[in-house]
Design a protein around this motif. Structure first.
Motif, PDB file in Angstrom:
ATOM      1  N   ARG A  50       0.949  -1.354  -0.077  1.00 45.07           N
ATOM      2  CA  ARG A  50      -0.117   0.009  -0.003  1.00 45.07           C
ATOM      3  C   ARG A  50       0.914   1.167  -0.210  1.00 45.07           C
ATOM      4  O   ARG A  50       0.641   2.353  -0.757  1.00 45.07           O
ATOM      5  N   LEU A  51       2.150   1.006   0.807  1.00 47.53           N
ATOM      6  CA  LEU A  51       2.965   2.361   0.801  1.00 47.53           C
ATOM      7  C   LEU A  51       3.719   2.390  -0.571  1.00 47.53           C
ATOM      8  O   LEU A  51       3.434   3.720  -1.042  1.00 47.53           O
ATOM      9  N   ALA A  52       4.013   1.432  -1.178  1.00 46.67           N
ATOM     10  CA  ALA A  52       4.694   1.675  -2.321  1.00 46.67           C
ATOM     11  C   ALA A  52       3.599   2.101  -3.555  1.00 46.67           C
ATOM     12  O   ALA A  52       3.780   3.077  -4.294  1.00 46.67           O
ATOM     13  N   VAL A  53       2.396   1.707  -3.589  1.00 44.22           N
ATOM     14  CA  VAL A  53       1.298   2.053  -4.469  1.00 44.22           C
ATOM     15  C   VAL A  53       1.017   3.662  -4.142  1.00 44.22           C
ATOM     16  O   VAL A  53       1.054   4.231  -5.232  1.00 44.22           O
ATOM     17  N   ASP A  54       0.911   4.133  -3.088  1.00 43.55           N
ATOM     18  CA  ASP A  54       0.704   5.301  -2.482  1.00 43.55           C
ATOM     19  C   ASP A  54       1.883   6.004  -3.165  1.00 43.55           C
ATOM     20  O   ASP A  54       1.531   7.451  -3.641  1.00 43.55           O
ATOM     21  N   ARG A  55       3.112   5.909  -3.039  1.00 45.61           N
ATOM     22  CA  ARG A  55       4.216   6.440  -3.454  1.00 45.61           C
ATOM     23  C   ARG A  55       4.246   6.830  -5.083  1.00 45.61           C
ATOM     24  O   ARG A  55       4.458   7.732  -5.668  1.00 45.61           O
ATOM     25  N   ALA A  56       4.006   5.806  -5.770  1.00 40.05           N
ATOM     26  CA  ALA A  56       3.742   5.489  -7.127  1.00 40.05           C
ATOM     27  C   ALA A  56       2.694   6.688  -7.705  1.00 40.05           C
ATOM     28  O   ALA A  56       2.776   7.322  -8.635  1.00 40.05           O
ATOM     29  N   ARG A  57       1.459   6.322  -6.851  1.00 38.02           N
ATOM     30  CA  ARG A  57       0.231   7.430  -7.367  1.00 38.02           C
ATOM     31  C   ARG A  57       0.367   9.045  -7.046  1.00 38.02           C
ATOM     32  O   ARG A  57       0.103   9.673  -8.015  1.00 38.02           O
ATOM     33  N   PHE A 141       7.302  10.575   8.579  1.00 37.71           N
ATOM     34  CA  PHE A 141       6.248  11.000   7.952  1.00 37.71           C
ATOM     35  C   PHE A 141       6.478  12.630   7.749  1.00 37.71           C
ATOM     36  O   PHE A 141       7.139  13.318   8.536  1.00 37.71           O
ATOM     37  N   SER A 142       6.021  13.225   6.664  1.00 33.02           N
ATOM     38  CA  SER A 142       6.191  14.759   6.616  1.00 33.02           C
ATOM     39  C   SER A 142       4.621  15.247   6.232  1.00 33.02           C
ATOM     40  O   SER A 142       4.293  14.853   5.056  1.00 33.02           O
ATOM     41  N   VAL A 143       4.168  15.985   6.628  1.00 34.77           N
ATOM     42  CA  VAL A 143       3.133  16.967   6.614  1.00 34.77           C
ATOM     43  C   VAL A 143       2.981  18.303   6.199  1.00 34.77           C
ATOM     44  O   VAL A 143       3.708  18.861   7.017  1.00 34.77           O
ATOM     45  N   PRO A 144       2.504  19.040   5.314  1.00 36.10           N
ATOM     46  CA  PRO A 144       2.843  20.410   4.893  1.00 36.10           C
ATOM     47  C   PRO A 144       1.808  20.991   6.269  1.00 36.10           C
ATOM     48  O   PRO A 144       0.760  20.570   6.539  1.00 36.10           O
ATOM     49  N   ALA A 145       2.553  22.031   6.776  1.00 31.26           N
ATOM     50  CA  ALA A 145       1.876  22.594   7.990  1.00 31.26           C
ATOM     51  C   ALA A 145       0.681  23.560   7.520  1.00 31.26           C
ATOM     52  O   ALA A 145      -0.206  23.704   8.442  1.00 31.26           O
ATOM     53  N   ALA A 146       0.782  23.968   6.435  1.00 32.08           N
ATOM     54  CA  ALA A 146      -0.113  25.186   6.072  1.00 32.08           C
ATOM     55  C   ALA A 146      -1.597  24.436   5.875  1.00 32.08           C
ATOM     56  O   ALA A 146      -1.775  23.537   5.177  1.00 32.08           O
ATOM     57  N   GLY A 168       7.057  23.013  12.057  1.00 33.81           N
ATOM     58  CA  GLY A 168       7.745  23.950  11.391  1.00 33.81           C
ATOM     59  C   GLY A 168       6.763  24.023   9.969  1.00 33.81           C
ATOM     60  O   GLY A 168       5.649  23.718  10.111  1.00 33.81           O
ATOM     61  N   GLU A 169       7.653  24.546   8.817  1.00 34.46           N
ATOM     62  CA  GLU A 169       6.909  24.937   7.752  1.00 34.46           C
ATOM     63  C   GLU A 169       6.275  23.385   7.221  1.00 34.46           C
ATOM     64  O   GLU A 169       5.203  23.222   6.494  1.00 34.46           O
ATOM     65  N   ASP A 170       7.284  22.265   7.424  1.00 35.65           N
ATOM     66  CA  ASP A 170       6.727  20.956   7.283  1.00 35.65           C
ATOM     67  C   ASP A 170       6.600  20.292   8.531  1.00 35.65           C
ATOM     68  O   ASP A 170       7.734  20.659   9.623  1.00 35.65           O
ATOM     69  N   ILE A 171       5.646  19.407   9.032  1.00 32.17           N
ATOM     70  CA  ILE A 171       5.754  18.750  10.204  1.00 32.17           C
ATOM     71  C   ILE A 171       6.391  17.280   9.922  1.00 32.17           C
ATOM     72  O   ILE A 171       5.807  16.498   9.301  1.00 32.17           O
ATOM     73  N   SER A 189      -7.455   9.078   9.352  1.00 30.77           N
ATOM     74  CA  SER A 189      -8.808   9.322  10.143  1.00 30.77           C
ATOM     75  C   SER A 189      -9.330  10.627  10.210  1.00 30.77           C
ATOM     76  O   SER A 189     -10.493  11.049  10.398  1.00 30.77           O
ATOM     77  N   GLU A 190      -8.249  11.652  10.160  1.00 30.49           N
ATOM     78  CA  GLU A 190      -8.531  13.046  10.223  1.00 30.49           C
ATOM     79  C   GLU A 190      -8.647  13.790   9.017  1.00 30.49           C
ATOM     80  O   GLU A 190      -8.501  14.805   8.702  1.00 30.49           O
ATOM     81  N   GLY A 191      -8.348  12.899   7.967  1.00 26.74           N
ATOM     82  CA  GLY A 191      -8.086  13.356   6.402  1.00 26.74           C
ATOM     83  C   GLY A 191      -6.730  14.129   6.413  1.00 26.74           C
ATOM     84  O   GLY A 191      -6.832  15.038   5.253  1.00 26.74           O
ATOM     85  N   ILE A 192      -5.759  13.558   6.972  1.00 28.87           N
ATOM     86  CA  ILE A 192      -4.349  14.501   6.742  1.00 28.87           C
ATOM     87  C   ILE A 192      -3.666  13.442   5.869  1.00 28.87           C
ATOM     88  O   ILE A 192      -3.469  12.480   6.104  1.00 28.87           O
ATOM     89  N   GLN A 193      -3.235  14.005   4.669  1.00 32.63           N
ATOM     90  CA  GLN A 193      -2.408  13.297   3.709  1.00 32.63           C
ATOM     91  C   GLN A 193      -1.021  13.777   3.811  1.00 32.63           C
ATOM     92  O   GLN A 193      -0.729  14.915   3.436  1.00 32.63           O
ATOM     93  N   PRO A 194      -0.029  12.978   4.213  1.00 37.43           N
ATOM     94  CA  PRO A 194       1.370  13.132   4.312  1.00 37.43           C
ATOM     95  C   PRO A 194       1.772  13.390   2.754  1.00 37.43           C
ATOM     96  O   PRO A 194       1.289  12.705   1.982  1.00 37.43           O
ATOM     97  N   GLN A 195       2.916  14.298   2.659  1.00 40.14           N
ATOM     98  CA  GLN A 195       3.519  14.299   1.470  1.00 40.14           C
ATOM     99  C   GLN A 195       4.667  13.326   1.361  1.00 40.14           C
ATOM    100  O   GLN A 195       4.822  13.165   0.098  1.00 40.14           O
ATOM    101  N   GLU A 196       4.960  12.828   2.672  1.00 38.90           N
ATOM    102  CA  GLU A 196       5.998  11.732   2.443  1.00 38.90           C
ATOM    103  C   GLU A 196       5.574  10.773   3.689  1.00 38.90           C
ATOM    104  O   GLU A 196       5.610  11.305   4.686  1.00 38.90           O
TER     105      GLU A 196
END
Length: 250
Positions: A50-57, A141-146, A168-171, A189-196
């Motif tokens: 699932r992780l590999a597919v998410d990165r590909a998508r 995990f890296s999540v944009p803070a904006a 920070g600017e990235d969490i 579960s909270e609808g938060i999509q990591p960028q990595e």
């Protein structure tokens, strides 16, 4: 945002805009096939897949390419040579420790390419165990803070077993390997999509170099990551804002 996080953002953007998108898809296909071979083709039960597919998508890999890679991994599609995931060890300029994660169908080719780049740019391959003791595998995990509630993300990550959350600017969230799925599930579960979101080799301690010396290591890392077989390069270099600024102007 730390220098390392800024550098990671630069590399993500570069990969997303890479003219060699076919090479990028090849990397993803190998990673997906390997995950499917090890854990089966069901993304719900095979978290690595699932992780590999998410990165590909995230890099806009076509659905049919993803499905073909899964079939190759499960054995439904017999086309192509067997692939394997390997961690190689080395040293960069100024003795910086390097771990190189590859997915390859030809070890000899991969080692020759790694050795060529390392030697040309002031580094060298190392024996197994010479470098690995300086790293540990961890969930990252890296999540944009904006536009997100950083305090809420901190709470979610802590509840799921994270060891460290850097705001920070990235969490950035770091935790033990076994916390990867709980952290991912909490964010989703909270609808938060990591960028990595990945399992990474995290150095147990870092070394800081002067910006011009750090730039040599960063250039080596980028050159290695341009190789088709290389998934990611990890080092114990502490990347400063000054080094990132020099990279962008060099």
């Amino acid at each position: 945002m730390s220098g390392h996080s800024k550098w990671s953002t630069i590399k993500r953007k570069k990969a997303a805009n890479d003219a060699k998108r076919g090479n990028l898809f090849t990397r993803h296909a190998r990673e997906i096939a390997l995950a499917a071979r090890v854990g089966g083709g069901d993304q719900e039960s095979n978290f690595a897949l699932r992780l590999a597919v998410d990165r590909a998508r995230a890099n806009n890999m076509p659905k049919e390419n993803i499905e073909r890679a899964i079939r190759r991994g499960t054995g439904e599609d017999k086309e192509g040579a067997a692939i394997e995931q390997i961690l190689y060890e080395g040293f960069g300029p100024h003795g910086v420790a390097i771990m190189i994660e590859v997915v390859t169908d030809n070890r000899k080719r991969t080692v020759a390419e790694l050795r060529h780049i390392l030697t040309r740019m002031g580094g060298n391959m190392a024996e197994a165990g010479a470098v690995a003791w300086q790293f540990r595998r961890a969930a990252y995990f890296s999540v944009p803070a904006a536009g997100v509630d950083s305090d809420r993300i901190f709470e979610l990550a802590a509840e799921a077993g994270a060891e460290d959350v850097t705001l920070g600017e990235d969490i950035e969230i770091v935790g033990p390997v076994e916390a990867f799925k709980p952290i991912s599930d909490k964010l989703q579960s909270e609808g938060i999509q990591p960028q990595e979101a990945a399992l990474k080799m995290i150095p147990t301690s870092t070394v800081e170099l002067k910006p011009d010396a750090a730039l040599q290591v960063m250039r080596l890392s980028e050159a290695l990551e341009e190789l088709d077989d290389v998934q990611e390069v990890f080092s114990n270099l502490h990347v400063t804002d000054e080094a990132v600024a020099l990279l962008q102007t060099a």
